[in-house]
Design an enzyme around this catalytic site. Structure first.
Site, short mmCIF file in Angstrom:
data_model
loop_
_atom_site.label_atom_id
_atom_site.label_comp_id
_atom_site.label_asym_id
_atom_site.label_seq_id
_atom_site.Cartn_x
_atom_site.Cartn_y
_atom_site.Cartn_z
N ARG A 255 -17.60 1.25 -36.37
CA ARG A 255 -18.34 1.08 -37.69
C ARG A 255 -18.18 2.02 -38.72
NH1 ARG A 255 -21.46 -2.80 -40.51
NH2 ARG A 255 -23.62 -2.02 -41.13
N GLU B 143 -41.98 4.34 -8.15
CA GLU B 143 -41.72 5.26 -7.21
C GLU B 143 -42.10 6.70 -7.63
OE1 GLU B 143 -37.90 4.94 -5.09
OE2 GLU B 143 -37.62 3.16 -5.80
N THR C 141 -44.49 8.38 -11.25
CA THR C 141 -44.42 8.57 -12.54
C THR C 141 -43.82 10.05 -12.80
OG1 THR C 141 -46.42 9.45 -12.68
CG2 THR C 141 -46.27 7.07 -12.98
#
Length: 394
Positions: free
Chosen positions: A274, A370, A372
């Site tokens: 870019r 599973e 936090t």
């Protein structure tokens, strides 16, 4: 799709090779072909399409033997596979994760009949697994499970509701956790393997995520389960469930690393190509700082993940602390890496068909399921406190 091609057979084993053996390097060398195959799958426009594709992925992974590390409990290999799947297809990673979550309770606590009936087909991609622990009022607080199991002759009768269950409605069997006596807390929890077609077990509806991921609710109404379907023994379900999560949390971190790695690749390719203000974005120091931080956090995450898996593979009885640290750091870092990738890619990065937008929607759930991040940090702190506490004190 405005996307750069995968340019290497990630995951790159070089930064983590101190934790790997020859078989892991061989596994890593094969993952590029798998990623290319998964990368060619069509986008799933809705939940129904995701459920159909998940079943297709189930068979694809089984056909080529990718579930074998689950049965062997080779968690470094599981991490390598999940890292590759996270980069190529978060939906494929979810399928793989649930084959592990639903099967490992039977590998750890089941008997030969359980393993022959369910684990064998699951490892071949012939049966889809699910793990049903979470309830509307019982997430991190597992002791507050309200699904009950009452002994009735040679059977148990289960009643209750499960929520946020991955593969709900498409699984062939569920590892279901229920309490024999709520007053016993975790000591009252028992695990059952329940075929999906058991009378009284019903798919109660889909819960649609922003990223493709089959999720939903289950209801159990006078669901009669033979005593032979108890996994382990009465009252041992909590131990089986936590041992399963203990082993698999590093692999969640590996999936996060895969998503972060793909996001970094996309951001770097875009920054090199870019042009803005007469030069590539990569020529600006502010972009270089972002890329440098993203790579550093990714390498640190991978080292924590594979160190935890190495500890388990080499004989550690428990890796609760290592798993908690690895999951918390890697998933939080991955969220930041993906977010920065969106920032670098700019407007294209918030279009629904761009890989970094897909990753942005997919990576968020890893900080929740599973256990936090907050629970992982609490586990870590408690381990530190216990280590410093004088002997004989509470």
């Amino acid at each position: 799709m405005d996307a750069t091609p995968l340019t290497r057979s990630a995951p790159d084993p070089t930064p983590i090779e101190a934790f790997l053996e020859a078989r892991h390097l061989a596994t890593a060398s094969r993952l590029g072909d798998l990623m290319e195959e998964l990368g060619g799958l069509p986008a799933t426009p809705d939940d129904g399409a995701a459920r159909t594709q998940a079943r297709e992925i189930l068979g694809l992974l089984g056909r080529d033997g990718w579930y074998a590390p689950i049965e062997a409990q080779d968690f470094r290999s599981c991490c390598l596979v999940r890292e590759a799947l996270g980069a190529a297809s978060p939906l494929a990673d979810a399928v793989y994760a649930l084959q592990a979550l639903g099967s490992i309770p039977l590998i750890l606590g089941g008997d030969t009949a359980h393993r022959d009936r369910w684990v064998g087909p699951a490892m071949k991609g012939e049966a889809m697994a699910a793990f049903a622990m979470t309830e509307p009022e019982a997430g991190s607080d597992v002791a507050s499970l309200s699904t009950t199991a009452v002994r009735d002759g040679g059977d148990y009768v289960l009643n209750g509701r499960k929520t946020f269950i991955s593969n709900a409605g498409i699984a062939d069997f569920y590892s279901v956790f229920a309490t024999m006596d709520p007053e016993l807390g975790t000591r009252g929890i028992t695990c059952f393997v329940i075929p999906a077609d058991t009378p009284g077990l019903e798919f109660a509806g889909a819960q649609v995520m922003s990223a493709p991921h089959p999720l939903g609710e289950l209801s159990l109404t006078d669901c009669r389960v033979p005593a032979a379907n108890v996994v382990g023994a009465e009252g041992k379900g909590f131990k089986v469930g936590m041992a399963t999560l203990d082993r698999l949390r590093p692999t969640v971190g590996a999936a996060a690393c895969g998503m972060a790695s793909r996001a970094l690749e996309e951001a770097l390719a875009h920054a090199m190509k870019r042009q803005q203000f007469g030069k590539p974005l990569a020529g600006f120091q502010i972009i270089q700082e972002k890329l440098g931080r993203m790579y550093t956090d990714l390498v640190a995450s991978r080292l924590l993940v594979y160190q935890a898996a190495w500890r388990k593979d080499t004989g550690a009885d428990r890796i609760t602390l290592e798993a908690a640290v690895a999951k918390a750091f890697s998933t939080e870092s991955a969220q930041q890496i993906v977010d920065q990738a969106v920032q670098i890619v700019g407007g294209r990065g918030v279009l629904a068909d761009h890989p970094v937008d897909r990753l942005y929607r997919s990576v968020r759930a890893l900080r929740v399921y599973e256990g936090t991040t907050e629970i992982q940090r609490m586990i870590t702190a408690r381990a530190l406190i216990a280590d410093r506490r004088p002997t004989g004190t509470d």
